[in-house]
Design a protein around this motif. Structure first.
Motif, short mmCIF file in Angstrom:
data_model
loop_
_atom_site.label_atom_id
_atom_site.label_comp_id
_atom_site.label_asym_id
_atom_site.label_seq_id
_atom_site.Cartn_x
_atom_site.Cartn_y
_atom_site.Cartn_z
N UNK A 340 -8.35 -48.42 -35.92
CA UNK A 340 -8.13 -49.80 -35.47
C UNK A 340 -6.71 -50.28 -35.74
N UNK A 341 -5.93 -49.51 -36.50
CA UNK A 341 -4.57 -49.91 -36.86
C UNK A 341 -3.62 -49.36 -35.80
N UNK A 342 -3.19 -50.23 -34.89
CA UNK A 342 -2.45 -49.80 -33.71
C UNK A 342 -1.05 -49.31 -34.04
N UNK A 343 -0.30 -50.10 -34.79
CA UNK A 343 1.07 -49.73 -35.12
C UNK A 343 1.10 -48.73 -36.26
N UNK A 344 2.00 -47.75 -36.17
CA UNK A 344 2.13 -46.73 -37.22
C UNK A 344 3.60 -46.57 -37.59
N UNK A 345 3.87 -46.58 -38.88
CA UNK A 345 5.20 -46.31 -39.41
C UNK A 345 5.03 -45.27 -40.50
N UNK A 346 5.60 -44.10 -40.30
CA UNK A 346 5.44 -42.99 -41.24
C UNK A 346 6.82 -42.64 -41.83
N UNK A 347 6.97 -42.83 -43.14
CA UNK A 347 8.18 -42.43 -43.84
C UNK A 347 8.07 -40.96 -44.25
N UNK A 348 8.99 -40.52 -45.10
CA UNK A 348 8.92 -39.13 -45.56
C UNK A 348 7.60 -38.89 -46.28
N UNK A 349 6.94 -37.79 -45.94
CA UNK A 349 5.64 -37.45 -46.53
C UNK A 349 5.74 -36.08 -47.19
N UNK A 350 4.76 -35.80 -48.03
CA UNK A 350 4.78 -34.55 -48.78
C UNK A 350 4.16 -33.38 -48.03
N UNK A 351 3.38 -33.63 -46.99
CA UNK A 351 2.74 -32.55 -46.25
C UNK A 351 2.58 -32.96 -44.79
N UNK A 352 2.43 -31.96 -43.95
CA UNK A 352 2.30 -32.20 -42.52
C UNK A 352 1.02 -32.95 -42.19
N UNK A 353 -0.03 -32.71 -42.96
CA UNK A 353 -1.32 -33.35 -42.67
C UNK A 353 -1.21 -34.87 -42.76
N UNK A 354 -0.43 -35.37 -43.71
CA UNK A 354 -0.28 -36.83 -43.83
C UNK A 354 0.43 -37.41 -42.61
N UNK A 355 1.44 -36.71 -42.11
CA UNK A 355 2.11 -37.16 -40.88
C UNK A 355 1.15 -37.14 -39.70
#
Length: 446
Positions: A340-355
């Motif tokens: 339900x969360x339309x907007x996404x902002x992804x900073x640096x992550x520790x693993x590909x799965x989180x991205x």
């Protein structure tokens, strides 16, 4: 005299070259305006047709045009590239408006953006559709995210806040009317907290109610207490607050029903409730439980969040959810809430799965870009929405003290919401400034 003039000319040339080199490093906007823009413009003008041809961005002309070219103009019939409608230089790059011929679509240019970047020697090329049949090539001459400087543009109207700088030099605007619910992910020291500070700093100046949920005992959001309408610091308090917000949502729906409208913004201004922005600092703390007795509280929280995410947009209640990781391992309801969360902002992550948790379901092409964010560039992120488009952004550094100062300055904008009054944070009075004592000392006598 000729020797002296030669020395002066050589010295002037060296000083000019040194000045351009200094400007290239310390003042890239000046260097781009003086050197980069004329060179890029000339290269683009000379090589445009051939570049479009080798990149596969041309189509065969219509039969009428081919007939006229062959029989009237007596020329060879060549493939047709997109027609240039306008070229405009900016302080960070170039903007080129193209009219697409029949057979090409914006996705074709997006797929070739990396080849166009190398062909014209610019830092990046992004494609934006302006209207049906027209696209805009936004070329950036240098890395604008290395040293973030927000553009001096007018503040957007409505419930919108410019929070970061896009890779093409424009501002990334968080518009709650267009994207009501959003999720922000990022590892430690990735710039996620700075992004939230910029958001709070911008929202503090608007006539909205800010609700903070910070289950880290308030270490992040307690500094913004003067501007918050509610602040909770434990999961138990969060469950109670979310129940109140669900009740507030029901009352607002009753108001909409009584006036025969389906959106809060269709009400007359005198009847329109104040918008509410709910800021969740670490969403995992609301899902995790340490014992069986916490299961009921978790179910209350998850159910309330899902109901707000699904329906609260129409009544002016918006969610801004932050976390380090937000996947199905948090338990039942996590995936449903994320959808339900339309907007996404992804900073640096520790693993590909989180991205992938943040981007794969709405912009699969952005997953790889999120995994390549370097650790030495905090604040850099990939922003995407349900349209499938995405952009690399970077938030300007804002200290906690700066955001807290803005919240104190606009504390008078805190709206009167009786339902949130029990959760209003206690704002300590300012400590008196130390000064000279007004008590006259008496001499000590025997």
């Amino acid at each position: 005299m000729s020797d002296l003039s030669m020395v002066l000319e050589a010295t002037g040339a060296l000083v000019g070259a040194g000045g351009l080199g200094f400007a290239k490093v310390r003042a890239p906007r000046v260097y781009w305006s003086l050197v980069g823009l004329p060179v890029a413009w000339g290269r683009f003008t000379v090589t445009y047709r051939s570049t479009m041809d080798v990149c596969g961005l041309t189509v065969q002309p219509s039969r009428l045009r081919a007939f006229l070219t062959r029989n009237v103009a007596r020329r060879e019939v060549l493939p047709v590239p997109p027609k240039i409608r306008r070229v405009r230089g900016t302080s960070t790059g170039m903007r080129v408006t193209l009219r697409l011929p029949a057979g090409l679509e914006p996705a074709d240019l997006m797929a070739a953006s990396e080849r166009l970047r190398h062909a014209w020697g610019v830092h990046s090329v992004t494609i934006a559709e302006t209207k049906p049949g027209y696209v805009q090539l936004r070329m950036t001459g240098y890395d604008v995210l290395r040293r973030v400087r927000m553009p001096r543009t007018a503040r957007p109207e409505g419930l919108a806040v410019p929070v970061a700088l896009r890779e093409d030099g424009s501002a990334f605007v968080r518009d709650y009317r267009k994207v009501p619910m959003a999720l922000t992910l990022g590892a430690n020291n990735s710039g996620k907290s700075v992004y939230q500070r910029n958001l709070i700093k911008g929202l503090a100046e608007l006539p909205v109610a800010l609700v903070g949920i910070d289950c880290k005992r308030g270490v992040e959001q307690s500094a913004y207490a003067p501007r918050l309408s509610a602040l909770v610091t434990t999961p138990d308090e969060a469950a109670a607050l979310l129940d109140v917000l669900v009740g507030e949502m029901g009352e607002r729906f009753d108001l909409l029903s009584a006036h025969g409208v389906s959106d809060m913004w269709d009400l007359p201004e005198r009847l329109r409730p104040v918008p509410v922005v709910v800021l969740v600092d670490e969403v995992a703390e609301l899902f995790l439980i340490s014992s069986k007795k916490d299961e009921e509280r978790r179910e209350r929280i998850v159910t309330a969040l899902i109901r707000l995410a699904q329906m609260a947009r129409a009544v002016g209640i918006y969610l801004e959810v932050c976390g380090q990781r937000f996947g199905s391992e948090l338990g039942r309801g996590a995936t449903m809430l994320r959808a339900q969360l339309t907007g996404r902002v992804v900073h640096r992550v520790n693993d590909k799965q989180t991205a992938e948790m943040g981007l794969a379901d709405i912009a699969p092409d952005a997953v790889m870009a999120a995994g390549l964010i370097p650790a030495e560039r905090p604040g850099t992120a990939v922003a995407a929405d349900s349209s499938g488009g995405w952009a690399k952004i970077r938030t300007p550094h804002t200290s906690r003290a700066e955001a807290a100062t803005v919240c104190r300055r606009f504390a008078h904008l805190v709206p009167d919401l009786p339902a949130l009054a029990p959760f209003r944070p206690l704002v300590p009075a300012d400590a008196p400034v130390a000064g000279p004592s007004l008590v006259k000392p008496l001499p000590v006598t025997d």
